[in-house]
Write a protein that holds these residues in place. Structure first.
Motif, PDB file in Angstrom:
ATOM      1  N   SER A  85       0.851  -0.912   0.072  1.00 41.41           N
ATOM      2  CA  SER A  85      -0.013  -0.059   0.123  1.00 41.41           C
ATOM      3  C   SER A  85       1.374   1.309   0.237  1.00 41.41           C
ATOM      4  O   SER A  85       0.770   2.793  -1.183  1.00 41.41           O
ATOM      5  CB  SER A  85      -1.096  -0.485   1.081  1.00 41.41           C
ATOM      6  OG  SER A  85      -1.956   1.260   1.125  1.00 41.41           O
ATOM      7  N   ASN A  86       2.141   1.750   1.378  1.00 43.11           N
ATOM      8  CA  ASN A  86       2.972   2.531   0.950  1.00 43.11           C
ATOM      9  C   ASN A  86       3.383   2.608  -0.715  1.00 43.11           C
ATOM     10  O   ASN A  86       3.421   3.492  -0.993  1.00 43.11           O
ATOM     11  CB  ASN A  86       3.723   2.774   1.810  1.00 43.11           C
ATOM     12  CG  ASN A  86       2.900   2.458   3.641  1.00 43.11           C
ATOM     13  OD1 ASN A  86       1.437   2.534   3.407  1.00 43.11           O
ATOM     14  ND2 ASN A  86       3.832   2.702   4.572  1.00 43.11           N
ATOM     15  N   THR A  88       1.059   4.028  -3.196  1.00 41.66           N
ATOM     16  CA  THR A  88       1.426   5.951  -2.505  1.00 41.66           C
ATOM     17  C   THR A  88       2.522   6.679  -2.660  1.00 41.66           C
ATOM     18  O   THR A  88       2.526   8.237  -3.266  1.00 41.66           O
ATOM     19  CB  THR A  88       0.667   6.307  -1.075  1.00 41.66           C
ATOM     20  OG1 THR A  88      -0.329   4.498  -1.021  1.00 41.66           O
ATOM     21  CG2 THR A  88       0.491   7.145  -0.405  1.00 41.66           C
ATOM     22  N   ASN A 104       2.836   7.138  -6.538  1.00 43.58           N
ATOM     23  CA  ASN A 104       2.197   7.735  -7.138  1.00 43.58           C
ATOM     24  C   ASN A 104       2.304   9.518  -6.710  1.00 43.58           C
ATOM     25  O   ASN A 104       2.068  10.497  -7.623  1.00 43.58           O
ATOM     26  CB  ASN A 104       0.503   7.949  -6.603  1.00 43.58           C
ATOM     27  CG  ASN A 104       0.185   6.826  -7.315  1.00 43.58           C
ATOM     28  OD1 ASN A 104       0.368   6.032  -8.341  1.00 43.58           O
ATOM     29  ND2 ASN A 104      -1.219   5.904  -6.528  1.00 43.58           N
ATOM     30  N   VAL A 113      -2.341  15.413  -2.524  1.00 41.45           N
ATOM     31  CA  VAL A 113      -3.209  14.418  -1.250  1.00 41.45           C
ATOM     32  C   VAL A 113      -4.178  15.321  -1.673  1.00 41.45           C
ATOM     33  O   VAL A 113      -5.968  14.132  -1.845  1.00 41.45           O
ATOM     34  CB  VAL A 113      -2.485  15.111  -0.216  1.00 41.45           C
ATOM     35  CG1 VAL A 113      -3.742  14.395   1.204  1.00 41.45           C
ATOM     36  CG2 VAL A 113      -1.725  14.414   0.413  1.00 41.45           C
ATOM     37  N   ALA A 169      -5.572  12.745  -4.788  1.00 40.72           N
ATOM     38  CA  ALA A 169      -5.472  11.080  -4.811  1.00 40.72           C
ATOM     39  C   ALA A 169      -7.378  11.210  -3.857  1.00 40.72           C
ATOM     40  O   ALA A 169      -7.503  10.329  -3.874  1.00 40.72           O
ATOM     41  CB  ALA A 169      -4.188  11.018  -3.720  1.00 40.72           C
ATOM     42  N   THR A 170      -7.241  12.370  -3.013  1.00 41.49           N
ATOM     43  CA  THR A 170      -9.045  11.709  -2.166  1.00 41.49           C
ATOM     44  C   THR A 170      -9.758  12.153  -2.462  1.00 41.49           C
ATOM     45  O   THR A 170     -10.850  12.206  -1.093  1.00 41.49           O
ATOM     46  CB  THR A 170      -8.337  12.088  -0.308  1.00 41.49           C
ATOM     47  OG1 THR A 170      -7.840  13.574  -0.713  1.00 41.49           O
ATOM     48  CG2 THR A 170      -7.034  11.299  -0.022  1.00 41.49           C
ATOM     49  N   ARG A 213      -5.950   6.478   5.619  1.00 39.55           N
ATOM     50  CA  ARG A 213      -4.401   5.696   4.406  1.00 39.55           C
ATOM     51  C   ARG A 213      -3.506   6.718   3.790  1.00 39.55           C
ATOM     52  O   ARG A 213      -2.632   6.765   3.181  1.00 39.55           O
ATOM     53  CB  ARG A 213      -5.320   4.408   3.808  1.00 39.55           C
ATOM     54  CG  ARG A 213      -5.603   3.355   5.036  1.00 39.55           C
ATOM     55  CD  ARG A 213      -6.368   2.578   4.177  1.00 39.55           C
ATOM     56  NE  ARG A 213      -7.140   1.955   3.072  1.00 39.55           N
ATOM     57  CZ  ARG A 213      -8.260   2.056   3.545  1.00 39.55           C
ATOM     58  NH1 ARG A 213      -8.517   1.684   5.115  1.00 39.55           N
ATOM     59  NH2 ARG A 213      -9.405   1.784   3.398  1.00 39.55           N
ATOM     60  N   VAL A 214      -4.467   6.954   2.948  1.00 39.76           N
ATOM     61  CA  VAL A 214      -3.463   7.575   1.895  1.00 39.76           C
ATOM     62  C   VAL A 214      -2.686   8.928   2.352  1.00 39.76           C
ATOM     63  O   VAL A 214      -1.226   8.595   2.230  1.00 39.76           O
ATOM     64  CB  VAL A 214      -4.226   8.735   0.379  1.00 39.76           C
ATOM     65  CG1 VAL A 214      -3.170   9.370  -0.791  1.00 39.76           C
ATOM     66  CG2 VAL A 214      -5.532   7.217  -0.243  1.00 39.76           C
ATOM     67  N   GLY A 270       0.178   7.237   4.347  1.00 41.22           N
ATOM     68  CA  GLY A 270       1.269   6.773   3.070  1.00 41.22           C
ATOM     69  C   GLY A 270       1.930   8.095   2.895  1.00 41.22           C
ATOM     70  O   GLY A 270       3.316   7.530   2.743  1.00 41.22           O
ATOM     71  N   VAL A 271       1.440   8.673   2.565  1.00 36.66           N
ATOM     72  CA  VAL A 271       2.672   9.898   1.963  1.00 36.66           C
ATOM     73  C   VAL A 271       2.902  10.510   3.040  1.00 36.66           C
ATOM     74  O   VAL A 271       4.109  11.088   2.964  1.00 36.66           O
ATOM     75  CB  VAL A 271       0.641  11.448   1.499  1.00 36.66           C
ATOM     76  CG1 VAL A 271       2.524  12.607   1.351  1.00 36.66           C
ATOM     77  CG2 VAL A 271       0.675  11.231   0.213  1.00 36.66           C
TER      78      VAL A 271
END
Length: 411
Positions: free
Chosen positions: A139-140, A143, A146, A171, A174-175, A185-186, A189-190
């Protein structure tokens, strides 16, 4: 091959062409992976036709590649109706030829880009220094990829020009369509990658603190669980007379009785079951290993699956696919699908359809039976006690004892 074709002429045709010397070992490999006799017979016909097609064009076995597979299938499509599995069968043949050292499938070496080098270094850091679970690493990694593509779309990798405004813009993009928990979670990860960039010296300041958190409050929800009778109905839906039902029965018992996570069930190896000590080794990450007692009911289900239903193969994973190729589960998604199908068969409209609902159910039942929150945290193997405190919201007897009386009398 002799068990698939009785007529000698058919066997001779299968072994014609440059691939004739390796067709036997390829068909044997399919048998080892659990493919049926009919599937192996169709594969042999297909490989035999491909081999004769190569021979007619003077192509040696060492020169076989994916582009030749596509050309053969295009020509074959004009003569007969194709099967959906034709291409995957021939690609599986290429992998077998590469394993045998007949062909080389490695693409020409290419110098990785700067972004790819950073991504690889980040993965190595998460795996060896942070000891994160494989699902978290994946997952990370996505992220971070991207984020890097957004920040360095022009191809110039210069961290000293990155500003908090740039990160926040990514961000927000992406969200934009994410639900609050997914947005968290995004953002997490950032932030994790930005702290890694600071650790590596690519950034001078910690930008992770500049990213606004989504409007999701800790402990704002309650655990979604099943009733005890619903768990029993779900378990009863596994038909232990079939191999897949026997496997599903053992999987659901591990989730419901021990509170394992889906990824931990996937990671179980044959050597993780200590039959003499009655213990189960549960792996989470690269080095974290916990020992859990193996209840009689769970041990009996595992023994029945391993002795009667588990296919014979080289994989050391406990739980395998029910259909060929017989190999271990690749991710926790397969475990979640087992639970979802069992809930559907039982006619239960569960608040959550994934495997984690059984973990919540175990914790809720332990709390109802008088276990303390620290004891529940030990069973669930929480690293932080605060993670377990969410179950206090479903401890209704304790909540009633501290609740103030209603003004004016009981309601």
């Amino acid at each position: 091959m002799e068990e698939l074709f009785v007529r000698p002429r058919a066997l001779m045709r299968m072994r014609e062409g440059p691939l004739g010397v390796c067709i036997d070992t390829f068909i044997d490999s399919l048998a080892a992976k659990g493919y049926s006799r009919d599937s192996r017979r169709r594969a042999a016909w297909l490989v035999g036709d491909f081999s004769r097609w190569l021979d007619g064009r003077g192509v040696a076995a060492a020169a076989v590649a994916e582009d030749l597979v596509d050309a053969f299938l295009r020509g074959r499509r004009r003569r007969r109706a194709p099967r959906a599995e034709d291409r995957s069968t021939l690609l599986r043949l290429l992998a077998h030829l590469a394993t045998e050292g007949i062909i080389c499938t490695h693409s020409p070496e290419r110098t990785p880009t700067a972004v790819e080098q950073i991504e690889a270094e980040y993965v190595d850091y998460m795996r060896h220094e942070r000891n994160l679970a494989p699902a978290t690493i994946h997952s990370n990694r996505i992220t971070a990829r991207n984020l890097l593509k957004f920040l360095f779309a022009d191809g110039l990798l210069t961290f000293n020009t990155v500003t908090a405004r740039d990160v926040i813009a990514h961000v927000r993009l992406a969200t934009k369509t994410c639900r609050p928990n997914s947005a968290c979670r995004v953002v997490g990860g950032v932030r994790a990658f930005l702290r890694f960039a600071l650790y590596r010296g690519w950034l001078d300041t910690d930008m992770s603190s500049h990213i606004p958190a989504p409007a999701v409050w800790s402990q704002s929800s309650i655990p979604r669980s099943l009733q005890d009778d619903q768990v029993l109905r779900t378990i009863a839906q596994c038909d232990q007379a079939t191999p897949s039902g026997c496997r599903d029965y053992a999987v659901i018992l591990l989730l419901a009785r021990l509170g394992l996570r889906a990824g931990e069930v996937v990671a179980l190896q044959l050597e993780d079951i200590d039959w003499h000590a009655g213990e189960l080794l549960v792996r989470n990450g690269q080095t974290r290993v916990d020992r859990l007692p193996l209840p009689y009911e769970v041990g009996q289900a595992l023994a029945q699956y391993l002795s009667e239903a588990r296919p014979r193969c080289s994989s050391r994973q406990v739980f395998l696919r029910a259909q060929a190729p017989m190999e271990g589960f690749s991710s926790g998604t397969a475990v979640a699908a087992i639970v979802r199908r069992a809930l559907q068969r039982a006619g239960i409209d569960a608040p959550s359809k994934g495997a984690h609902v059984l973990r919540h159910t175990l914790a809720t039942r332990l709390l109802r039976e008088g276990s303390s929150l620290p004891e529940i945290g030990e069973v669930l193997r929480h690293r932080q006690q605060q993670t377990t405190t969410i179950y206090a919201k479903v401890d209704f007897p304790s909540l009633r004892a501290i609740a103030p009386s209603w003004p004016g009398g009981a309601q």
